[in-house]
Design an enzyme around this catalytic site. Structure first.
Site, PDB file in Angstrom:
ATOM      1  N   ASN A  74      -8.047  -0.737   7.558  1.00 18.82           N
ATOM      2  CA  ASN A  74      -9.472  -0.756   7.212  1.00 18.82           C
ATOM      3  C   ASN A  74     -10.372  -0.296   8.358  1.00 18.82           C
ATOM      4  O   ASN A  74     -11.488   0.182   8.121  1.00 18.82           O
ATOM      5  CB  ASN A  74      -9.893  -2.156   6.751  1.00 18.82           C
ATOM      6  CG  ASN A  74      -9.807  -2.266   5.239  1.00 18.82           C
ATOM      7  OD1 ASN A  74      -9.829  -1.260   4.533  1.00 18.82           O
ATOM      8  ND2 ASN A  74      -9.698  -3.491   4.735  1.00 18.82           N
ATOM      9  N   PHE A 116      -2.729  -6.788   4.536  1.00 22.17           N
ATOM     10  CA  PHE A 116      -2.649  -6.368   5.942  1.00 22.17           C
ATOM     11  C   PHE A 116      -3.759  -5.388   6.313  1.00 22.17           C
ATOM     12  O   PHE A 116      -3.547  -4.476   7.129  1.00 22.17           O
ATOM     13  CB  PHE A 116      -1.267  -5.770   6.269  1.00 22.17           C
ATOM     14  CG  PHE A 116      -0.159  -6.374   5.457  1.00 22.17           C
ATOM     15  CD1 PHE A 116       0.062  -7.743   5.502  1.00 22.17           C
ATOM     16  CD2 PHE A 116       0.631  -5.599   4.622  1.00 22.17           C
ATOM     17  CE1 PHE A 116       1.047  -8.323   4.723  1.00 22.17           C
ATOM     18  CE2 PHE A 116       1.615  -6.166   3.834  1.00 22.17           C
ATOM     19  CZ  PHE A 116       1.840  -7.537   3.892  1.00 22.17           C
ATOM     20  N   CYS A 117      -4.936  -5.557   5.704  1.00 23.43           N
ATOM     21  CA  CYS A 117      -6.079  -4.677   5.971  1.00 23.43           C
ATOM     22  C   CYS A 117      -5.766  -3.222   5.654  1.00 23.43           C
ATOM     23  O   CYS A 117      -6.327  -2.319   6.262  1.00 23.43           O
ATOM     24  CB  CYS A 117      -6.537  -4.759   7.434  1.00 23.43           C
ATOM     25  SG  CYS A 117      -7.092  -6.377   7.911  1.00 23.43           S
ATOM     26  N   ASN A 118      -4.828  -2.990   4.736  1.00 23.91           N
ATOM     27  CA  ASN A 118      -4.476  -1.615   4.376  1.00 23.91           C
ATOM     28  C   ASN A 118      -4.518  -1.499   2.854  1.00 23.91           C
ATOM     29  O   ASN A 118      -3.477  -1.428   2.195  1.00 23.91           O
ATOM     30  CB  ASN A 118      -3.087  -1.272   4.920  1.00 23.91           C
ATOM     31  CG  ASN A 118      -2.749   0.210   4.786  1.00 23.91           C
ATOM     32  OD1 ASN A 118      -3.204   0.871   3.847  1.00 23.91           O
ATOM     33  ND2 ASN A 118      -1.953   0.732   5.700  1.00 23.91           N
TER      34      ASN A 118
END
Ligand code: PLP
Length: 472
Positions: free
Chosen positions: A144, A402-404
């Site tokens: 992100n 996982f911020c993805n």
């Protein structure tokens, strides 16, 4: 060695593992290192499987840094006093060390110290001279902190273009990348960003894309945060314009220091949207003018973390004393074995326990594995439940996306329409729990296991034993 350790690393599974990956024996020095420098791991019986989240530090790194702080007198840098000069010299020494670690020529590259990889990425985003007609191109598979750059290009009227990743491997074919790269607008600013290693799937996207993109008129931003802890990044061979990383992911300590490593002409291309203490040569209130400093100084707002940056020097020494290639070899062995072992686990119904997102081999991938667990009827077991059960066994892994979100949405089969519908239902505010409820019948996240510096067979085996308990 703990009783637990000797049990698993002496058993038949270990023998099979060694037969399949004989080169693991050549990494035995890492076992000695673990008992000497990381004894707290086994003393506390911690199974640490979240190296992509954060690396672990060696005891000697802390001792060296502690001794250094107790012995030296350091002042705020960039002044003529002896304590200030020492701090300045140490910052510059560390900059040189970072360049040497990555084989980057000081004539070609400069190091900007940041708080972490995210701040390095933000520096590029806020300073890249986006205008209308310009393009920000990036892969679906991005953290992100890279995705967020689109908000800078958007307000300046540039376009954001995403390159999709394809399941099941979550890679992008070279031909597809080339097609997108052809869309660079001549004479305009074109920025292409991708991760050297995905923090979701562990996929290592080809570094060959760097030169191919530059040849077509792109500036390349390489997010190396998940790659550099266990892989060699040779900046004498690869020449990305911008590289972002966090040092705690490489050697655990210190937190709060990262870097933007930038090619000097690429750094010149960036225009800071403000100035701060430390970033200017001269500023005037009455004349309402300022002159930015040149080079890295223009990007380091305020006082740099001059007490902790010398600990980066120590951390780099530590990694150099081991050799990143040795760590890489061990991680590859463990990754291959864990993938095979988890995929072999089946319920009595014949259905697989684990669904892996990303490549099922070790070629072109690093040591981060994303997966979901399924019951005997094939229904997924909520990733948060797996996280809680793992925690009860002292296993540290990570759950969520996982911020993805890009890699996650493709891996989990969540469509654009579904995401738009969920966002439409919560126009004001949305919590992750709301999204989980909205994505009904599908998993909204996954479980991630990642290896690093002192991972060993026992860690991998503990994960397999834990998974086996989930059968039925
Ligand atoms: C690939 C990747 N990029 C960027 C980041 C952001 O790093 P930081 O949180 O240290 O800024 C991470 C963190 O996990 C990452 O894995």
């Amino acid at each position: 060695m703990t009783a637990y350790q000797s049990r698993s690393s002496a058993g038949p599974a270990y023998e099979t593992f060694l037969r399949d990956c004989p080169e693991y024996r050549a990494t035995a020095v890492l076992d000695e290192l673990r008992s000497r420098e990381f004894s707290r791991l086994d003393a506390e019986r911690q199974i640490y499987l979240d190296y992509t989240g954060g690396g672990l530090y060696a005891a000697s790194q802390i001792r060296r840094h502690n001794d250094f702080l107790l012995l030296r007198v350091l002042g705020n840098p960039h002044s003529a006093s002896p304590t200030s000069r020492l701090a300045t010299d140490l910052l510059e020494k560390c900059r040189r060390h970072v360049l040497a670690f990555f084989d980057a020529s000081p004539e070609e590259y400069a190091v900007v110290f940041t708080a972490n990889a995210s701040q390095a990425l933000k520096l590029v985003g806020e300073s890249y001279p986006f205008e209308s007609e310009d393009t920000f191109l990036l892969t679906f598979d991005n953290h992100n902190s890279v995705n967020g750059i689109r908000e800078f290009d958007r307000v300046r009227g540039a376009r954001t273009v995403y390159i999709p990743v394809a399941p099941p491997d979550l890679r992008v074919e070279d031909a597809v990348v080339d097609r997108f790269l052809e869309s660079a607008r001549p004479g305009r600013n074109n920025l292409f960003a991708y991760p050297a290693q995905s923090n979701f799937s562990g996929v290592q996207h080809p570094l060959e894309w760097i030169g191919r993109a530059q040849a077509r008129g792109w500036d390349v931003l390489l997010d190396a945060a998940a790659f550099v802890p266990t892989n060699r990044l040779d900046l004498s061979r690869w020449h990305p314009d911008y590289v972002a990383l966090s040092f705690y992911k490489m050697f655990g300590y210190p937190t709060g220091v990262g870097a933007l490593i930038a090619r000097r002409p690429a750094l010149e291309k960036l225009h800071r949207p403000w100035f701060a203490g430390g970033t200017i040569t001269v500023a005037s209130v009455q004349a309402d003018r300022y002159y930015l400093a040149s080079g890295p100084t223009a990007f380091e707002d305020g006082t740099p973390d001059y007490l902790n940056i010398p600990a980066v020097d120590i951390g780099l020494d530590f990694l150099e004393s081991i050799g990143i290639d040795l760590i890489h070899r061990r991680v590859a062995c463990l990754t291959g074995w864990l993938i095979e072992s988890l995929l072999a686990l089946r319920h009595s119904s014949g259905r697989p326990l684990v669904r892996l997102y990303g490549p099922a081999g070790t070629e072109g991938r690093g040591g981060a594995l994303a997966m979901n667990f399924h019951d005997r009827e094939g229904r997924f077991i909520d990733h948060t439940v797996i996280g809680e059960q793992a925690a009860r066994r002292n296993i540290s892994l990570r759950t969520g996306c996982f911020c993805n979100p890009g890699a996650g949405e493709v891996a989990l089969g969540i469509s654009e329409g579904e995401m738009l519908a969920c966002f439409g239902r919560s126009p004001g505010r949305m919590e992750y729990e709301d999204l989980r409820r909205c994505i009904d019948g599908k998993s909204s996240g996954a479980v991630r296991v990642s290896f690093g510096l002192v991972s060993n067979f026992d860690d991998a085996n503990a994960m397999v034993e834990f998974a086996r308990e989930l059968l039925e």
